[in-house]
Design a protein around this motif. Structure first.
Motif, PDB file in Angstrom:
ATOM      1  N   LEU A 153     -31.146 -23.133 -13.909  1.00 22.58           N
ATOM      2  CA  LEU A 153     -31.911 -22.043 -14.506  1.00 22.58           C
ATOM      3  C   LEU A 153     -32.313 -21.009 -13.467  1.00 22.58           C
ATOM      4  CD1 LEU A 153     -34.033 -24.224 -16.924  1.00 22.58           C
ATOM      5  CD2 LEU A 153     -32.531 -22.346 -17.632  1.00 22.58           C
ATOM      6  N   PHE A 154     -32.790 -21.452 -12.318  1.00 28.49           N
ATOM      7  CA  PHE A 154     -33.143 -20.514 -11.250  1.00 28.49           C
ATOM      8  C   PHE A 154     -31.905 -19.737 -10.788  1.00 28.49           C
ATOM      9  CE2 PHE A 154     -37.129 -22.938  -9.559  1.00 28.49           C
ATOM     10  CZ  PHE A 154     -37.806 -22.576 -10.706  1.00 28.49           C
ATOM     11  N   GLY A 155     -30.765 -20.433 -10.710  1.00 29.74           N
ATOM     12  CA  GLY A 155     -29.532 -19.775 -10.295  1.00 29.74           C
ATOM     13  C   GLY A 155     -29.105 -18.696 -11.272  1.00 29.74           C
ATOM     14  N   HIS A 156     -29.299 -18.950 -12.554  1.00 34.16           N
ATOM     15  CA  HIS A 156     -28.943 -17.946 -13.568  1.00 34.16           C
ATOM     16  C   HIS A 156     -29.820 -16.705 -13.430  1.00 34.16           C
ATOM     17  CE1 HIS A 156     -27.764 -16.117 -17.317  1.00 34.16           C
ATOM     18  NE2 HIS A 156     -29.014 -16.121 -17.735  1.00 34.16           N
ATOM     19  N   ILE A 157     -31.102 -16.906 -13.235  1.00 29.78           N
ATOM     20  CA  ILE A 157     -32.003 -15.763 -13.060  1.00 29.78           C
ATOM     21  C   ILE A 157     -31.633 -15.006 -11.791  1.00 29.78           C
ATOM     22  CG2 ILE A 157     -34.397 -15.035 -12.768  1.00 29.78           C
ATOM     23  CD1 ILE A 157     -33.780 -16.117 -15.536  1.00 29.78           C
ATOM     24  N   ARG A 158     -31.319 -15.722 -10.723  1.00 27.02           N
ATOM     25  CA  ARG A 158     -30.920 -15.085  -9.465  1.00 27.02           C
ATOM     26  C   ARG A 158     -29.664 -14.232  -9.658  1.00 27.02           C
ATOM     27  NH1 ARG A 158     -31.246 -16.872  -4.303  1.00 27.02           N
ATOM     28  NH2 ARG A 158     -31.577 -19.035  -4.909  1.00 27.02           N
ATOM     29  N   ASN A 159     -28.653 -14.806 -10.315  1.00 23.08           N
ATOM     30  CA  ASN A 159     -27.381 -14.101 -10.458  1.00 23.08           C
ATOM     31  C   ASN A 159     -27.538 -12.811 -11.261  1.00 23.08           C
ATOM     32  OD1 ASN A 159     -26.053 -16.084  -9.034  1.00 23.08           O
ATOM     33  ND2 ASN A 159     -25.342 -17.187 -10.841  1.00 23.08           N
ATOM     34  N   THR A 160     -28.239 -12.881 -12.376  1.00 25.26           N
ATOM     35  CA  THR A 160     -28.382 -11.690 -13.205  1.00 25.26           C
ATOM     36  C   THR A 160     -29.295 -10.660 -12.531  1.00 25.26           C
ATOM     37  OG1 THR A 160     -30.129 -12.841 -14.477  1.00 25.26           O
ATOM     38  CG2 THR A 160     -27.906 -12.851 -15.388  1.00 25.26           C
ATOM     39  N   GLN A 161     -30.277 -11.138 -11.781  1.00 24.89           N
ATOM     40  CA  GLN A 161     -31.146 -10.211 -11.045  1.00 24.89           C
ATOM     41  C   GLN A 161     -30.371  -9.541  -9.911  1.00 24.89           C
ATOM     42  OE1 GLN A 161     -34.230  -9.556 -11.931  1.00 24.89           O
ATOM     43  NE2 GLN A 161     -34.751  -8.147 -10.281  1.00 24.89           N
ATOM     44  N   SER A 162     -29.531 -10.307  -9.230  1.00 29.38           N
ATOM     45  CA  SER A 162     -28.748  -9.756  -8.125  1.00 29.38           C
ATOM     46  C   SER A 162     -27.791  -8.680  -8.617  1.00 29.38           C
ATOM     47  CB  SER A 162     -27.951 -10.866  -7.440  1.00 29.38           C
ATOM     48  OG  SER A 162     -28.811 -11.813  -6.842  1.00 29.38           O
ATOM     49  N   MET A 163     -27.190  -8.883  -9.786  1.00 27.69           N
ATOM     50  CA  MET A 163     -26.254  -7.892 -10.307  1.00 27.69           C
ATOM     51  C   MET A 163     -26.951  -6.576 -10.634  1.00 27.69           C
ATOM     52  SD  MET A 163     -23.457  -9.929 -12.637  1.00 27.69           S
ATOM     53  CE  MET A 163     -24.630 -10.751 -13.703  1.00 27.69           C
ATOM     54  N   THR A 164     -28.242  -6.652 -10.914  1.00 23.72           N
ATOM     55  CA  THR A 164     -28.996  -5.438 -11.216  1.00 23.72           C
ATOM     56  C   THR A 164     -29.126  -4.551  -9.988  1.00 23.72           C
ATOM     57  OG1 THR A 164     -30.270  -6.604 -12.904  1.00 23.72           O
ATOM     58  CG2 THR A 164     -31.209  -4.568 -12.073  1.00 23.72           C
ATOM     59  N   THR A 165     -29.218  -5.175  -8.816  1.00 24.98           N
ATOM     60  CA  THR A 165     -29.500  -4.413  -7.597  1.00 24.98           C
ATOM     61  C   THR A 165     -28.314  -4.291  -6.651  1.00 24.98           C
ATOM     62  OG1 THR A 165     -30.305  -6.446  -6.544  1.00 24.98           O
ATOM     63  CG2 THR A 165     -31.931  -5.077  -7.667  1.00 24.98           C
ATOM     64  N   ARG A 211     -28.569 -11.778 -19.025  1.00 27.75           N
ATOM     65  CA  ARG A 211     -29.582 -12.779 -18.685  1.00 27.75           C
ATOM     66  C   ARG A 211     -30.086 -13.530 -19.913  1.00 27.75           C
ATOM     67  NH1 ARG A 211     -34.240 -10.284 -15.641  1.00 27.75           N
ATOM     68  NH2 ARG A 211     -32.762 -10.454 -13.934  1.00 27.75           N
ATOM     69  N   ARG A 212     -30.495 -12.780 -20.923  1.00 30.16           N
ATOM     70  CA  ARG A 212     -31.074 -13.416 -22.103  1.00 30.16           C
ATOM     71  C   ARG A 212     -30.046 -14.289 -22.810  1.00 30.16           C
ATOM     72  NH1 ARG A 212     -35.745 -15.071 -23.076  1.00 30.16           N
ATOM     73  NH2 ARG A 212     -34.605 -16.954 -23.616  1.00 30.16           N
ATOM     74  N   PHE A 213     -28.828 -13.779 -22.944  1.00 30.57           N
ATOM     75  CA  PHE A 213     -27.770 -14.543 -23.605  1.00 30.57           C
ATOM     76  C   PHE A 213     -27.509 -15.848 -22.862  1.00 30.57           C
ATOM     77  CE2 PHE A 213     -23.305 -15.729 -24.157  1.00 30.57           C
ATOM     78  CZ  PHE A 213     -23.193 -15.759 -25.535  1.00 30.57           C
ATOM     79  N   GLY A 214     -27.337 -15.748 -21.553  1.00 28.97           N
ATOM     80  CA  GLY A 214     -27.057 -16.940 -20.767  1.00 28.97           C
ATOM     81  C   GLY A 214     -28.217 -17.915 -20.757  1.00 28.97           C
ATOM     82  N   LEU A 215     -29.445 -17.392 -20.660  1.00 27.89           N
ATOM     83  CA  LEU A 215     -30.616 -18.258 -20.643  1.00 27.89           C
ATOM     84  C   LEU A 215     -30.735 -19.038 -21.938  1.00 27.89           C
ATOM     85  CD1 LEU A 215     -33.140 -19.199 -19.183  1.00 27.89           C
ATOM     86  CD2 LEU A 215     -34.341 -17.190 -20.059  1.00 27.89           C
ATOM     87  N   ASP A 216     -30.499 -18.366 -23.069  1.00 33.25           N
ATOM     88  CA  ASP A 216     -30.565 -19.055 -24.359  1.00 33.25           C
ATOM     89  C   ASP A 216     -29.530 -20.159 -24.452  1.00 33.25           C
ATOM     90  OD1 ASP A 216     -32.675 -17.547 -25.284  1.00 33.25           O
ATOM     91  OD2 ASP A 216     -31.423 -16.119 -26.396  1.00 33.25           O
ATOM     92  N   ARG A 217     -28.336 -19.902 -23.924  1.00 34.97           N
ATOM     93  CA  ARG A 217     -27.282 -20.922 -23.999  1.00 34.97           C
ATOM     94  C   ARG A 217     -27.627 -22.131 -23.117  1.00 34.97           C
ATOM     95  NH1 ARG A 217     -26.882 -17.421 -26.800  1.00 34.97           N
ATOM     96  NH2 ARG A 217     -28.075 -19.006 -27.938  1.00 34.97           N
ATOM     97  N   ILE A 218     -28.171 -21.879 -21.926  1.00 33.32           N
ATOM     98  CA  ILE A 218     -28.552 -22.991 -21.056  1.00 33.32           C
ATOM     99  C   ILE A 218     -29.669 -23.816 -21.700  1.00 33.32           C
ATOM    100  CG2 ILE A 218     -29.514 -23.640 -18.814  1.00 33.32           C
ATOM    101  CD1 ILE A 218     -28.241 -21.071 -17.674  1.00 33.32           C
ATOM    102  N   LEU A 219     -30.667 -23.135 -22.227  1.00 31.86           N
ATOM    103  CA  LEU A 219     -31.790 -23.847 -22.856  1.00 31.86           C
ATOM    104  C   LEU A 219     -31.341 -24.582 -24.113  1.00 31.86           C
ATOM    105  CD1 LEU A 219     -34.633 -21.193 -22.381  1.00 31.86           C
ATOM    106  CD2 LEU A 219     -34.270 -23.299 -21.080  1.00 31.86           C
ATOM    107  N   ASP A 220     -30.407 -23.984 -24.866  1.00 35.72           N
ATOM    108  CA  ASP A 220     -29.874 -24.675 -26.040  1.00 35.72           C
ATOM    109  C   ASP A 220     -29.154 -25.956 -25.629  1.00 35.72           C
ATOM    110  OD1 ASP A 220     -30.835 -22.708 -27.696  1.00 35.72           O
ATOM    111  OD2 ASP A 220     -28.899 -21.726 -28.018  1.00 35.72           O
ATOM    112  N   GLY A 221     -28.405 -25.872 -24.533  1.00 33.65           N
ATOM    113  CA  GLY A 221     -27.709 -27.065 -24.045  1.00 33.65           C
ATOM    114  C   GLY A 221     -28.679 -28.147 -23.616  1.00 33.65           C
TER     115      GLY A 221
END
Length: 230
Positions: A153-165, A211-221
């Motif tokens: 989960l932390f990695g997903h937030i990092r990746n999507t945040q990194s792509m923003t900048t 981010r939101r799409f991926g986060l929902d899929r991880i949490l659903d899993g």
């Protein structure tokens, strides 16, 4: 980096008398520079000038820039929010924690890149991981599974945040494909049929780099796995 680890874990956590120059002041100044101008702008010479001290005086508090960066990271991430009081179970607790992490990295856009690779982890960073594992307590997942879930989960937030900048996406700021690229893709639909079709309805889903799409899929899993265990 044993010296950096000792430096991170030996810092006093309670306020006291503040000397004219301290590791905290040095790191706070470095964080301000990085927030405003990026991590490349941080140097011992620049920090010393901003504080009104000599460069050599900084080395009485921190051995080198690598040690300073470790302290900067831990100070910038700060203490995580409590999750035990969040109602609704593990998922709202985790969502609360991840939203706070997103806001922290948004305030310090250099953090996702700075926290890549092998390096020492400070007490604040360790506390974030602790809160994530804590959020999944009582779910039936083992300790190793809860820790793995936190890293994913932390990695997903990092990746999507990194792509923003980092400027790695072929669309303009805000997440939308720019008009010129959209026109070019549509003019060559035969070469890029799937991409042209995907963006034909707009790119609103890309405003957060998925981010939101991926986060929902991880949490659903995770929810499916927890349902099996319970």
């Amino acid at each position: 980096m044993p010296n950096a680890s000792r430096l991170l874990w030996s810092q006093p956590r309670s306020p006291g008398r503040r000397p004219p120059l301290s590791l905290e002041k040095i790191a706070r100044t470095a964080i301000d520079i990085a927030d405003a101008e990026g991590l490349d702008a941080v140097s011992m010479q620049r920090i010393a000038a901003d504080l009104g001290f000599t460069k050599m005086s900084l080395y009485r508090h921190v051995g080198n820039k690598a040690e300073l960066l470790a302290v900067m990271i831990d100070m910038a991430v700060g203490e995580p929010p409590a999750v035990s009081a969040v109602s609704g179970g593990w998922r709202p607790r985790m969502e609360h924690l991840l939203q706070a992490l997103t806001e922290t990295w948004s305030r310090h856009p250099w953090l996702p890149g700075a926290t890549m690779g092998e390096r020492p982890m400070g007490p604040n960073e360790a506390a974030w991981t602790d809160r994530a594992v804590q959020a999944l307590s009582g779910t039936g997942l083992g300790g190793d599974e809860r820790l793995a879930a936190a890293f994913i989960l932390f990695g997903h937030i990092r990746n999507t945040q990194s792509m923003t900048t980092a400027g790695t996406q072929p669309w303009a700021s805000g997440g939308h494909f720019d008009a010129t690229l959209t026109e070019l893709l549509h003019s060559r639909r035969d070469d890029f049929p799937a991409l042209a079709e995907a963006i034909s309805g707009g790119a609103d889903a890309l405003t957060d780099n998925g981010r939101r799409f991926g986060l929902d899929r991880i949490l659903d899993g995770l929810a499916a796995l927890i349902a099996q265990r319970t």
